[in-house]
Design an enzyme around this catalytic site. Structure first.
Site, PDB file in Angstrom:
ATOM      1  N   SER A 199       0.833  -1.205   0.000  1.00 24.05           N
ATOM      2  CA  SER A 199       0.000   0.000   0.000  1.00 24.05           C
ATOM      3  C   SER A 199       0.863   1.248   0.000  1.00 24.05           C
ATOM      4  CB  SER A 199      -0.918   0.039   1.230  1.00 24.05           C
ATOM      5  OG  SER A 199      -1.656   1.246   1.260  1.00 24.05           O
ATOM      6  N   GLU A 238      -7.734   1.208  -7.777  1.00 24.24           N
ATOM      7  CA  GLU A 238      -9.103   1.417  -7.306  1.00 24.24           C
ATOM      8  C   GLU A 238     -10.116   1.408  -8.444  1.00 24.24           C
ATOM      9  OE1 GLU A 238      -8.829   6.192  -6.596  1.00 24.24           O
ATOM     10  OE2 GLU A 238      -7.245   4.872  -5.863  1.00 24.24           O
TER      11      GLU A 238
END
Length: 432
Positions: free
Chosen positions: A174, A318
């Site tokens: 991340s 995303e």
């Protein structure tokens, strides 16, 4: 096989499109910009204002957390929020929900506070990766009482300052690990140097957004060396943050233009931006659509056919659920690459997309970081959303072309787009 155990009262039937969509959709503000602006103000010395703010679950959790730590935030006016930094302190408890920005941006800030600040969240949040960030904070001098699993829950007990210095970490899971450290770096006594050692950092534009916003707040940041970021210690100033529309949330509305052979315009699309959602422009063209960026906004148009794509989405993971939904309706196969980090998001998105699209008759296979999608004739059924707003958006997109698709729960879209069902009805001309 798709699980149909969700209570019928929670389900939402995705409306199908009987005609081409021709719509203008005004999107609320970017969650990513909101989270960074709020943290930078809390870390600063003077007040800020946020124009066109996003009022959604993730930002509400961030506001509640910062208020609990001592920041004054006035959200009465939907057009402009006022933020006044205060002395950061505990004891308090922070509810992270499923918000990665809360669970990863606020621990470094909490390490500079006085007193104990406990973090926890929704059940699935406890499975989301946190160890690289917590390891880094401990190396920088933070006192952390950690769970055996290495993620939530944990408690940080601060002494009002943090030494800071240099840290090497693997942020391959991340980019938020890097952004979280950098946002509070100016508060550390020695500033902060972060070095990434590992596979490429996913969603790299989000790190660029962090650097840009730090500089706008007065921080001195050196990112000239690959995979290394240096933030000098210093005082951050308040300012007016103009929040851009959330370009990632444009994905399902723009997808509707391709699928229905229509057009969708998103007003206020910035000419230049660090939002990863801007990659949509290229993706839509790859699928066979047409895009135009003008003073009116960004307009996408379909041409009646959707061709498969082969694309690396490592910088905008995303977008993957909606892109996978479009690919499932295309005429030829698609390959979506560089998305292994999505296994640690709100749910394991690769596994979830494979299960749910295949449950509707699709043909999707997943490897460690790739989805391969071969178009098949789809049928209706329950599409489980896993409390994941992006999964819900993907299901709505499929429902445009496939009758009788039911979402197990559409309320999860409130994470970043609280009025999604109404906006979707308006898009199709079925709303009041």
């Amino acid at each position: 096989m798709t699980d149909t155990s969700a209570p019928a009262a929670q389900r939402w039937r995705a409306p199908s499109a009987s005609n081409p969509v021709h719509a203008k959709v005004a999107l609320p503000g970017s969650k990513s910009m909101m989270a960074r602006a709020l943290v930078l103000t809390a870390a600063g010395v003077t007040a800020s204002s946020l124009t066109a703010p996003l009022r959604a679950r993730d930002t509400s959790l961030m506001v509640a957390a910062l208020r609990a730590m001592g920041t004054r935030i006035d959200t009465e006016d939907d057009a402009v929020w006022q933020v006044q930094p205060g002395a950061l302190r505990g004891p308090t408890q922070i509810d992270c929900g499923l918000a990665g920005t809360v669970m990863r941006f606020l621990p470094p800030l909490a390490a500079t506070a006085t007193g104990a600040i406990a973090f926890d969240g929704d059940p699935h949040a406890r499975t989301r990766p946190m160890a690289p960030l917590l390891d880094a904070l401990e190396q920088l001098g933070a006192n952390i009482d950690r769970s055996a699993e290495g993620g939530l829950p944990f408690t940080i007990t601060g002494m009002g300052r943090l030494a800071g210095g240099e840290v090497t970490m693997n942020a391959a899971l991340s980019s938020q690990f890097i952004s979280g450290l950098l946002l509070s770096g100016p508060l550390f006594d020695q500033g902060l140097t972060v070095r990434h050692d590992g596979p490429p950092v996913p969603s790299a534009p989000h790190v660029r957004m962090t650097v840009d916003m730090l500089r706008a707040a007065g921080a001195v940041v050196d990112d000239s060396q690959r995979d290394t970021w240096r933030v000098e210690p210093g005082r951050l100033s308040g300012r007016t943050w103009n929040i851009e529309p959330d370009l990632s949330n444009a994905a399902p509305f723009m997808a509707a233009a391709l699928i229905t052979n229509g057009s969708t315009t998103i007003p206020g699309w910035p000419q230049e931006t660090s939002q990863p959602g801007d990659l949509l422009r290229d993706v839509l063209v790859e699928f066979g659509g047409r895009v135009e960026l003008s003073d009116a906004g960004m307009t996408a148009r379909g041409d009646g056919r959707i061709r498969g794509i082969d694309i690396d989405l490592s910088e905008a993971g995303e977008l993957t659920p909606v892109i996978a939904a479009i690919a499932a309706l295309a005429e030829t196969p698609s390959t979506l690459r560089g998305i292994g980090h999505l296994r640690g998001h709100e749910t394991d998105r690769l596994a979830a997309l494979t299960t749910e699209i295949n449950g509707l008759g699709g043909d999707v296979t997943a490897t460690e970081d790739v989805l391969r999608i071969r178009p098949r004739k789809l049928h209706g059924g329950v599409f489980n959303t896993y409390d994941d707003h992006r999964m819900a958006q993907a299901a709505a997109v499929i429902g445009l072309a496939v009758p009788e698709v039911e979402l197990s729960d559409v309320a999860c879209t409130s994470k970043t787009l609280p009025d999604f069902p109404h906006m979707w009805d308006q898009l199709l001309g079925t709303g009041s």
